[in-house]
Design an enzyme around this catalytic site. Sequence first.
Site, PDB file in Angstrom:
ATOM      1  CG  ASP A  21      -5.690  25.370  75.345  1.00 38.79           C
ATOM      2  OD1 ASP A  21      -6.826  24.923  75.113  1.00 38.79           O
ATOM      3  OD2 ASP A  21      -4.671  24.674  75.247  1.00 38.79           O
ATOM      4  CG  ASP A  23      -8.208  20.056  76.750  1.00 41.29           C
ATOM      5  OD1 ASP A  23      -8.725  19.653  77.809  1.00 41.29           O
ATOM      6  OD2 ASP A  23      -7.720  19.287  75.904  1.00 41.29           O
ATOM      7  N   GLY A  71      -0.516  15.880  78.032  1.00 40.74           N
ATOM      8  CA  GLY A  71       0.225  17.063  77.600  1.00 40.74           C
ATOM      9  C   GLY A  71       0.825  16.968  76.213  1.00 40.74           C
ATOM     10  NE  ARG A  74      -6.730  13.601  68.518  1.00 40.82           N
ATOM     11  CZ  ARG A  74      -7.047  14.856  68.221  1.00 40.82           C
ATOM     12  NH1 ARG A  74      -7.362  15.693  69.170  1.00 40.82           N
ATOM     13  NH2 ARG A  74      -7.069  15.261  66.972  1.00 40.82           N
TER      14      ARG A  74
END
Length: 136
Positions: A21, A23, A71, A74
């Site tokens: 991942d 990000d 974490g 959104r």
Amino acid sequence: MSRREGDVRQGRLHFQAAVFDLDGVITDTAKLHAQAWKRLIDGYLERLSRESGEKHDPFDARDEYRRYVDGKPRSQGLQSFLDARGIQVPRGNPGDPPDRDTVEGLAARKDRYFQEVLEREPVELLGDVVGLVRAL
């Protein structure tokens, strides 16, 4: 002991693929996300203050970002922040456009702001990612 167990014990692993991942794992984007959240939430709170006459303090991009948003997906992060501030916003539906004042719409607007930040600012790599990728 199987050949595979012996390879693991001796540090010899044979990979066909590795998936990462980007990000927050390969790239350090927390500062960029915090900027996008600040732009979104401050803009929303300013408008809410004008419309309601109630004062709303600006979003703290360090403490509130870490406490409520970082974490989390959104929509969940935004809902967590809004709940902490006692602000009611309709949930809306996944796919709400960025101009809709729902949790889903505001979250989409934040994503648009994040994309704009990515276009302007460089993204830093975390640790020795290049070395890890080359080693793999």
